[in-house]
Scaffold this active site. Sequence first.
Site, PDB file in Angstrom:
ATOM      1  CD  GLU A  99      -3.263   0.170   0.555  1.00  0.00           C
ATOM      2  OE1 GLU A  99      -2.936   1.145  -0.162  1.00  0.00           O
ATOM      3  OE2 GLU A  99      -4.447  -0.147   0.760  1.00  0.00           O
ATOM      4  CG  ASP A 103      -6.499   8.880   5.273  1.00  0.00           C
ATOM      5  OD1 ASP A 103      -5.917   9.547   6.135  1.00  0.00           O
ATOM      6  OD2 ASP A 103      -7.501   9.296   4.677  1.00  0.00           O
TER       7      ASP A 103
END
Length: 175
Positions: A99, A103
């Site tokens: 990734e 978030d």
Amino acid sequence: MVFQPQLKILIGRDEIAKAVDRLASEIKRDYQGKQPLLIGVLKGSFVFMADLIRQLDLPLELDFVRLSSYGATRENSGRVRVVQGVKTPIKGRDVLVIEDIVDTGITTSFLLDYLRKRKPASLKLCALTDKPSRRRVPVSIDYLGLSLPNKFVVGYGLDFDQRFRNLPDIYALED
Ligand code: IMP
């Protein structure tokens, strides 16, 4: 007129390179004797993944998934869609997800569930960056590069409305 946001450098290319080196050493150590399948999350992870895999002296394979993105906004809509699924059979494989950023955690946790259902032998997560203060869904990151403050960032693969992926450093987008 083209929108020109203010960009402020947050992490320079040398610091990024050091983080990538460290992650590569950790992954190499843990996957000795294995043939991992690295799954990159498009589009944001492609720059990181390209640098990382060239330091991984392992008999690895690659695949990619594409999930629905934020579009021209900075907020996760909370709805994740698989736009392009994994083509490689993953049952029984040692899968490592690559990734760009975690978030809220909504996208990553959705992806990990999607992959887990396909019964890999092992499933781990490597993320270049993390914004822990934004988390809404818990995600455990096995290999983490850099922890970031609560700012929207671009560069080194990360975009805002499809722009700035080509910047070699990571910048904060100022309002
Ligand atoms: P999450 O589901 O909120 O964890 O978001 C994951 C995805 O949102 C990432 O893979 C990125 O594509 C995008 N994203 C989240 N924060 C940022 C940011 O600061 N800059 C660029 N993209 C971001």
